[in-house]
Write an enzyme that holds these catalytic residues in place. Sequence first.
Site, PDB file in Angstrom:
ATOM      1  N   ASP A 163      22.180 -19.123 -41.504  1.00 36.69           N
ATOM      2  CA  ASP A 163      22.753 -20.623 -41.663  1.00 36.69           C
ATOM      3  C   ASP A 163      21.717 -20.647 -42.711  1.00 36.69           C
ATOM      4  OD1 ASP A 163      24.396 -19.608 -39.969  1.00 36.69           O
ATOM      5  OD2 ASP A 163      23.345 -21.146 -39.383  1.00 36.69           O
ATOM      6  N   GLU A 180      18.921 -15.345 -30.408  1.00 38.17           N
ATOM      7  CA  GLU A 180      17.363 -15.427 -30.668  1.00 38.17           C
ATOM      8  C   GLU A 180      17.306 -16.129 -29.712  1.00 38.17           C
ATOM      9  OE1 GLU A 180      19.630 -15.660 -35.139  1.00 38.17           O
ATOM     10  OE2 GLU A 180      19.683 -16.923 -32.559  1.00 38.17           O
ATOM     11  N   ASP A 206      27.069 -13.893 -32.730  1.00 40.60           N
ATOM     12  CA  ASP A 206      26.136 -14.641 -33.693  1.00 40.60           C
ATOM     13  C   ASP A 206      25.183 -15.467 -32.854  1.00 40.60           C
ATOM     14  OD1 ASP A 206      25.272 -16.694 -35.298  1.00 40.60           O
ATOM     15  OD2 ASP A 206      26.974 -18.246 -35.248  1.00 40.60           O
TER      16      ASP A 206
END
Length: 487
Positions: free
Chosen positions: A230, A169, A166
Amino acid sequence: FIGDPKDILDEYTELTGKAPMPPLWSFGFWMSRITYFSEKDGMEVAAKLRENKVPSDVIHFDTGWFGVDWRNDYTFPKDRFPDPARMLKEFKEQGFEISLWQLPYFTPENVLFDELVEKDLVVRDAKGNIPYEDAVLDFTNPATIEWYQDKIKGLLDLGVAVIKVDFGEAAPANGIFHNKKTGFYEHNYYPLRYNKAVADITKEVNGDAFIWARSAWAGSQRYPVHWGGDAATSDNAMSATLRGGLSFGLSGFSFWSHDIGGFTQAAPEDLYARWTPFGMLSSHVRSHGNPPTEPWEYSEEFLNGFRLADNMRYQLMPYVIAQSKHSSENGLPMVRALFVEYPDDPGSWLVDDQYLFGSDILVAPLFESVTSRDVYLPPGQWIDYQTGKTYGGGWHNIAGGEIPVIMLVKSGSVIPHIKLAQSTKDMDWSTLELKVYGNSDSTPSGFVYLPEKEKVETITLRKSGSNYRVVTDPYRSEVNWKVTVVK
């Protein structure tokens, strides 16, 4: 790069790398939420999946499996997971693989924070300080990769099947990395290095370079699979998710997924029901987000509909993996823009709310609370998968079927099916049904691929009276073929 879209994707992925074929179990349904906290939670979900006959292969533990929610320390807390190795073995015996969440950022409260800083395994700024409050792993440092992979290896050695990779970025723009490059240079490389670190150790331990990742860069397709992040829980987010997936596929990624129903809040039943077949007709499929996500937590009607869509996917598994194998070898996306297959059809270049699932199945999700929608069909004849009705090319208003989606098969296609099983581990690959769509093609054909084989094959049939018989059989003694004609 020159040529048609297929040529360009093939050439581009020859340069940046093609996606390896993921393991069979990964193509099954993944059950998840924010978040399961304990062995008890996971075992209850496993029991409910089997009790309600919802086929599934993976249970994912998200942010809550650590001692403190979100505080990543790679350790199962003894009070909630007394014997992780035994637990993972029991899940596997029930036909479930286990996925675990983690991230590359460490808060000052994390028990690993001081060690990471003292060993200089994190990104610094020009003054030697940590750019953020959190420590960010520096994957340009070989010592960081060794430390990190050792932590991941400990989980894989216990029996964990896949790691959720996860975030990634937020590489500090003002960072100075171990390789002396700035954050400006390293920002886009960060997810590629992050993906690679997890994929490499996963392949070493489990035999497959398979991860579940969010961030990516050119070349990250070598480390499947990635999901769309998400998404909001709305009709607009559902349609935006598809557009993002189409763009991702045109960037060289064969495999992609998304959170069914959206992530940000509990999904309304109607939205969840319409998003479900979109998920089931993607390369990988996961229900995840704010609870409830489990289909039995909704109405009986919803549960029955969810099961129907899930059953369809599991029965289509021979098609899914054959198309996936072909896609991985040719740099093609499983969720495919229409113009990739129909570059000479002007209309196919204008559609961004439909897609081809592999080469032979066209999917038009219902992005609003409606029962039908306008659908553009490329040239040729198309047969509705649910009703058997035939349509020509061009625009049509088509109703969804019992499963709330419009799904059509290109005439002349041979779509392999398998007997329904609750897990891919229980599938019987010795008998497959070949469904021939359309009755005008004298020699229909389709891709077939058996798990663990080296290459995808083509099976060809020939018309014999009102039926068809197999004339090119790459698996002569291994598979008993049953032929059905859908006119």
